[in-house]
Scaffold this motif. Structure first.
Motif, PDB file in Angstrom:
ATOM      1  N   ALA A 172       0.848  -1.198  -0.251  1.00 40.10           N
ATOM      2  CA  ALA A 172       0.510   0.382   0.295  1.00 40.10           C
ATOM      3  C   ALA A 172       0.495   1.111   0.413  1.00 40.10           C
ATOM      4  N   ARG A 173       1.915   1.150   0.916  1.00 40.41           N
ATOM      5  CA  ARG A 173       2.736   2.459   0.819  1.00 40.41           C
ATOM      6  C   ARG A 173       3.373   3.101  -1.224  1.00 40.41           C
ATOM      7  N   LYS A 174       3.843   1.432  -0.761  1.00 35.93           N
ATOM      8  CA  LYS A 174       4.820   1.433  -2.304  1.00 35.93           C
ATOM      9  C   LYS A 174       3.612   2.454  -3.689  1.00 35.93           C
ATOM     10  N   VAL A 175       2.546   1.767  -3.297  1.00 32.37           N
ATOM     11  CA  VAL A 175       1.484   2.141  -4.770  1.00 32.37           C
ATOM     12  C   VAL A 175       0.991   3.306  -4.369  1.00 32.37           C
ATOM     13  N   ALA A 176       0.947   3.531  -3.231  1.00 29.16           N
ATOM     14  CA  ALA A 176       0.974   5.408  -2.892  1.00 29.16           C
ATOM     15  C   ALA A 176       1.961   6.223  -3.187  1.00 29.16           C
ATOM     16  N   GLU A 177       3.412   5.829  -3.411  1.00 31.75           N
ATOM     17  CA  GLU A 177       4.344   6.140  -4.268  1.00 31.75           C
ATOM     18  C   GLU A 177       4.510   6.470  -5.197  1.00 31.75           C
ATOM     19  N   TRP A 178       3.781   5.274  -6.174  1.00 38.69           N
ATOM     20  CA  TRP A 178       4.163   5.105  -7.665  1.00 38.69           C
ATOM     21  C   TRP A 178       2.792   6.833  -8.222  1.00 38.69           C
ATOM     22  N   GLN A 179       1.545   6.215  -7.309  1.00 37.33           N
ATOM     23  CA  GLN A 179       0.409   7.578  -8.176  1.00 37.33           C
ATOM     24  C   GLN A 179       1.003   8.404  -7.663  1.00 37.33           C
ATOM     25  N   ALA A 180       1.628   9.468  -6.161  1.00 32.52           N
ATOM     26  CA  ALA A 180       1.966  10.640  -6.820  1.00 32.52           C
ATOM     27  C   ALA A 180       3.400  10.590  -7.265  1.00 32.52           C
ATOM     28  N   ALA A 181       3.497   9.322  -8.415  1.00 32.55           N
ATOM     29  CA  ALA A 181       4.182   9.585  -9.602  1.00 32.55           C
ATOM     30  C   ALA A 181       3.922   9.868 -10.572  1.00 32.55           C
ATOM     31  N   GLY A 182       2.415  10.008 -10.375  1.00 27.64           N
ATOM     32  CA  GLY A 182       1.904  10.147 -12.105  1.00 27.64           C
ATOM     33  C   GLY A 182       1.351   8.591 -12.484  1.00 27.64           C
ATOM     34  N   CYS A 183       2.085   7.506 -12.157  1.00 29.16           N
ATOM     35  CA  CYS A 183       2.256   6.001 -13.294  1.00 29.16           C
ATOM     36  C   CYS A 183       1.551   5.081 -13.042  1.00 29.16           C
ATOM     37  N   VAL A 184       0.247   5.397 -11.530  1.00 34.51           N
ATOM     38  CA  VAL A 184      -0.773   4.158 -11.487  1.00 34.51           C
ATOM     39  C   VAL A 184      -1.519   5.290 -10.844  1.00 34.51           C
ATOM     40  N   ALA A 185      -3.092   5.101 -10.881  1.00 36.86           N
ATOM     41  CA  ALA A 185      -4.173   5.933 -10.450  1.00 36.86           C
ATOM     42  C   ALA A 185      -5.094   4.563 -10.012  1.00 36.86           C
ATOM     43  N   PRO A 186      -5.914   5.317  -8.855  1.00 35.29           N
ATOM     44  CA  PRO A 186      -7.128   4.956  -8.570  1.00 35.29           C
ATOM     45  C   PRO A 186      -8.275   4.031  -9.652  1.00 35.29           C
ATOM     46  N   TRP A 187      -9.005   2.964 -10.083  1.00 31.87           N
ATOM     47  CA  TRP A 187      -9.464   3.078 -11.206  1.00 31.87           C
ATOM     48  C   TRP A 187     -11.343   2.264 -10.528  1.00 31.87           C
ATOM     49  N   PRO A 188     -11.922   3.038 -10.146  1.00 28.72           N
ATOM     50  CA  PRO A 188     -13.149   2.699  -9.667  1.00 28.72           C
ATOM     51  C   PRO A 188     -14.193   2.051 -10.246  1.00 28.72           C
ATOM     52  N   THR A 189     -13.940   0.675 -10.751  1.00 30.74           N
ATOM     53  CA  THR A 189     -13.719   0.104 -10.943  1.00 30.74           C
ATOM     54  C   THR A 189     -15.776  -0.528 -10.991  1.00 30.74           C
ATOM     55  N   SER A 190     -16.889  -0.356 -11.705  1.00 32.18           N
ATOM     56  CA  SER A 190     -18.255  -1.022 -12.112  1.00 32.18           C
ATOM     57  C   SER A 190     -18.329  -1.814 -12.934  1.00 32.18           C
ATOM     58  N   ARG A 191     -18.525  -3.062 -11.704  1.00 27.76           N
ATOM     59  CA  ARG A 191     -18.114  -4.776 -12.290  1.00 27.76           C
ATOM     60  C   ARG A 191     -19.894  -5.713 -12.264  1.00 27.76           C
ATOM     61  N   TYR A 192     -19.515  -6.470 -13.417  1.00 27.10           N
ATOM     62  CA  TYR A 192     -20.622  -6.636 -13.365  1.00 27.10           C
ATOM     63  C   TYR A 192     -20.134  -8.472 -12.967  1.00 27.10           C
TER      64      TYR A 192
END
Ligand code: FAD
Length: 351
Positions: free
Chosen positions: A78-98
């Motif tokens: 989770a800490r690593k993903v937050a770093e990647w998010q801050a670097a702009g190479c990862v983003a949440p995908w608020p998935t609409s799943r079926y």
């Protein structure tokens, strides 16, 4: 906790390490070692880093061919993903799943946040490769297929398919899926080879289709649906790439991930036939007589080693001779498993 066959070859700041495979686990291990001043050289047979997190870039659209999204459970990840998010190479995908079944499409949201690389899944591994390459004590060599290892008095040497010899190295980390790792180390390490044999892999076909226009709306389904899971005998999952962060401007573009059982039987099939079968399976989830928009381009990618046949219990393996194994396969089958495996192996080798 990893069950270790014996003590590893401990690395020091003057050690040299080769890492075979620049997927997420190899990159994670490389970052861990390089940040502790170990001299690290990564090799990958593909044109770009990323392995099973790769994306296909076409003139009209970019499509994820392997991992479609990933979840986060472990705090370190989770800490690593937050770093990647801050670097702009990862983003949440608020998935609409079926979930599609005989009784229609039902929402299938499990409350977990999903992330993707932005603006494509491979943006994450590309970022990790670039930041690693920028370090003075690390490098990544692509389009280099390692075909054999040799143990010499000076250390391990790597032979590639062009007959070039790389090394010597104090240690070699193999982050390729177990059958590919086995081919390299079976002559040297029976214990590690046995671990590879104990982790068989299953293949999987991934189709992709780019359409001229959006798919027709479906009754009682959000028009911006993102993924649909199915029990169809051919198709496991369809996901819409243009709903992912950073790809809003590309046309309708779907990835079609096949069922593993179906892939087992059809793994040697022709890719043109495979994508037609995946598309037919997708159409069978839509109301009868639905007309699909015109297709701009389509294709299919064969993952011969897509995921482990069963969940593993270890994170990584190593031997005193300086050979070590990491990758998602030894602990699970997810992006998070791959990162944790590489990162934990790096730490273990550093002691
Ligand atoms: C179709 C599909 C869908 C998936 N969906 C999801 C998902 O939705 N969520 C999720 O969390 N996970 C998903 N995954 C799993 C996820 O992609 C993997 O867990 C992760 O990418 C594995 O990373 P890795 O570094 O362990 O291995 P890999 O990515 O396989 O990396 C190994 C690398 O080694 C290289 N290599 C192999 N042999 C050699 C050699 N001899 N010489 C040089 N290089 C070599 C390869 O080219 C490759 O780049 C999916 C996988 C597939 C295939």
């Amino acid at each position: 906790m990893a069950t270790l066959p014996n003590e590893p070859h401990r690395l020091t700041q003057s050690s040299t390490v080769a890492i075979i495979g620049a997927g997420l686990s190899g990159l994670a291990c490389g970052h861990q070692l390089a940040s502790h001043a170990v001299d690290v050289k990564l090799f990958d047979k593909s044109r770009g880093p990323g392995g099973r997190m790769s994306s296909k870039r076409r003139p009209a659209a970019t499509l994820d061919l392997g991992a479609q999204a990933f979840t986060v459970r472990d705090e370190r990840f989770a800490r690593k993903v937050a770093e990647w998010q801050a670097a702009g190479c990862v983003a949440p995908w608020p998935t609409s799943r079926y979930q599609a079944s005989a009784s229609g499409w039902q929402t299938h949201n499990d409350g977990q946040t999903r992330y993707t690389g932005a603006p494509r899944m491979s943006a994450l591994t590309r970022y990790l490769a670039e930041t690693l390459n920028a370090l003075p004590n690390a490098s990544i060599t692509l389009e280099t297929h390692i075909t054999a290892l040799a143990k010499t008095a000076a250390g391990w040497q790597l032979h590639d398919s062009q007959d070039t010899i790389h090394g010597p190295f104090d240690a070699v980390v193999i982050s390729a899926p177990p059958p590919q790792a086995n081919a390299l180390l079976s002559a040297w390490e029976p214990t590690l080879a046995a671990a590879c044999t104990a982790h068989p892999q299953r293949g999987c076909w991934a189709g992709w289709v780019i359409f001229e226009d959006p798919l027709p709306p479906l009754e009682q389904v959000a028009s911006a649906w993102h993924t649909v899971h199915t029990q169809h005998p051919v198709l496991r999952l369809a996901s819409r790439n243009h709903t992912k962060p950073g790809r809003e401007h590309q046309p309708e573009s779907i990835s079609l991930i096949a069922q593993l059982d179906w892939s087992d039987v059809h793994i040697e099939s022709d890719s043109e036939r495979v994508v037609q079968q995946l598309l037919e399976a997708f159409m069978s989830l839509l109301p009868e007589h639905t007309k699909l928009p015109n297709v701009i381009e389509l294709g299919a990618h064969r993952w011969r080693y897509a995921q482990p046949a069963r969940a593993g219990e270890q994170s990584y393996l190593y031997s005193p001779s300086g050979l070590a194994l990491c990758g998602d396969n030894f602990r699970g089958s997810r992006v998070e498993d791959a990162w944790l495996s590489g990162d934990e192996l790096g730490k273990a080798l550093l002691g």
